[in-house]
Design a protein around this motif. Sequence first.
Motif, mmCIF file in Angstrom:
data_model
loop_
_atom_site.group_PDB
_atom_site.id
_atom_site.type_symbol
_atom_site.label_atom_id
_atom_site.label_comp_id
_atom_site.label_asym_id
_atom_site.label_seq_id
_atom_site.Cartn_x
_atom_site.Cartn_y
_atom_site.Cartn_z
ATOM 1 N N ARG A 120 0.838 -1.199 0.000
ATOM 2 C CA ARG A 120 0.000 0.000 0.000
ATOM 3 C C ARG A 120 0.874 1.250 0.000
ATOM 4 O O ARG A 120 1.812 1.375 0.805
ATOM 5 N N GLY A 121 0.550 2.196 -0.856
ATOM 6 C CA GLY A 121 1.178 3.507 -0.785
ATOM 7 C C GLY A 121 0.468 4.332 0.270
ATOM 8 O O GLY A 121 -0.756 4.461 0.254
ATOM 9 N N ILE A 122 1.224 4.878 1.217
ATOM 10 C CA ILE A 122 0.645 5.642 2.329
ATOM 11 C C ILE A 122 0.879 7.131 2.097
ATOM 12 O O ILE A 122 2.028 7.582 1.987
ATOM 13 N N LEU A 141 0.493 6.205 8.850
ATOM 14 C CA LEU A 141 0.179 4.785 8.738
ATOM 15 C C LEU A 141 -1.034 4.423 9.591
ATOM 16 O O LEU A 141 -1.933 3.693 9.130
ATOM 17 N N MET A 142 -1.090 4.922 10.804
ATOM 18 C CA MET A 142 -2.224 4.607 11.676
ATOM 19 C C MET A 142 -3.521 5.199 11.123
ATOM 20 O O MET A 142 -4.581 4.568 11.199
ATOM 21 N N ASN A 143 -3.444 6.386 10.521
ATOM 22 C CA ASN A 143 -4.631 6.967 9.888
ATOM 23 C C ASN A 143 -5.101 6.106 8.721
ATOM 24 O O ASN A 143 -6.310 5.872 8.541
ATOM 25 N N ALA A 144 -4.147 5.622 7.925
ATOM 26 C CA ALA A 144 -4.499 4.758 6.796
ATOM 27 C C ALA A 144 -5.087 3.445 7.278
ATOM 28 O O ALA A 144 -6.040 2.907 6.688
ATOM 29 N N GLU A 178 -8.634 4.104 8.322
ATOM 30 C CA GLU A 178 -9.472 4.430 7.172
ATOM 31 C C GLU A 178 -9.767 3.218 6.302
ATOM 32 O O GLU A 178 -10.902 3.025 5.844
ATOM 33 N N ASP A 179 -8.746 2.373 6.098
ATOM 34 C CA ASP A 179 -8.891 1.254 5.164
ATOM 35 C C ASP A 179 -9.208 -0.063 5.870
ATOM 36 O O ASP A 179 -9.459 -1.072 5.217
#
Length: 396
Positions: free
Chosen positions: A9-11, A30-33, A36-37
């Motif tokens: 995954r591109g962050i 990273l934690m936000n991604a 979210e995902d």
Amino acid sequence: MKHIGVISRGIKTPIIKEGDDLSTIVVESLMNASNEDGFQIDDQDIIAVTEAVVGISQGKYASLDDIASDVSSKFKTRHLGLVYPILSRNRFSSLLRAFARAMDEITIQLSYPKDEVGNSIMMDSDIERLHINPFTDVITYATYQQEMSHFKHPFTGVNMVAYYKEVVEGEGCKVNFIFSNQPKEILNYTKEVLVCDIHTRHKTKQTLLKEFPLTVLSLDQLMNDPGKFRAINQTFGLYGSNAATKETVKLFPDMEEPIVYTIQQKIYELTGKHVEVMIYGDGAFKDPVGEIWELADPVVSPSYTKGLEGSPNELKLKYISDDLFKDLRGDALRQAVIDEVRKKSNQATDDSKLGTTPRRYVDLIGSLCDLMSGSGDRGTPVVYIKNYFKNIADES
């Protein structure tokens, strides 16, 4: 994840600027991604950070004036020979401008028909037409101008010899070009030599150092002295640098950069998971159309956590299926393959490993990350990889 293998995954992160707390930005992004995902952080996941944002956040910018000053202090005369620089506006033209600023005359020796990373400098058909032997023959600048200067780079339309000439003369410095694949040819012009090739630099340098007396340095011996300038790289010097502004270049990250362990520790404190972390630059792959070797950095990864040391130990599944278990199908075949994978040896010469190129983890992963993030406007300087170390026998 029974039916899913490696995931990359591109962050996306904020735009990184000098002075930013990069480790915190990486972890928070990273934690936000993840939130979210909907993916979770697991042991042995990999966080890869592009070298560009490491250098930017640390302010590893060297001015052309500082580079010129370093060159002036390390060479005795004002006539410098440059051996085998790559043909790159991003990678080398700024350095060339700094070198010219420090000198009265520069002689540039270029390899032909291509530079070290595959950038062509002339047409193969011209070499054949003129009956030139690349192993022995020296091409003068006059011959190049008359017979070969019509060549243009297939992607940019630029003739790099003409471009480099303009760069040097723009600093009020005299320039001459020779084209030879024998490093010692430069000694017919000057005894002050700067070795500029990247992956073959040690061989080139040793060839030249057999001659005496002369001064031979390589790019890793410039901008490498602690305390002398605002930004240095003790290991790589100017190798891996690229243009930042018209008057500065960004240096490559240091070896064993501690930020990889800082990120690893912050993730552990947040999740209880032990991830691996690396910094990556150019991938180790070749463009099949332009025939250009992507790796213009001295290494793919200058810094990584210990779990990324080593190389994969893999079996060739299609070899096992077609040969060892040629009479099996379906679930029986799958179970037989899984059993074979679980008992595989560490011997790289086993027939069942034919075709599993034994490259280092960091070179393989760094190449994957470079392809994922690109070098343009995707805005994903962090790449997150799951399941990289799992195989068909590691179903969960």
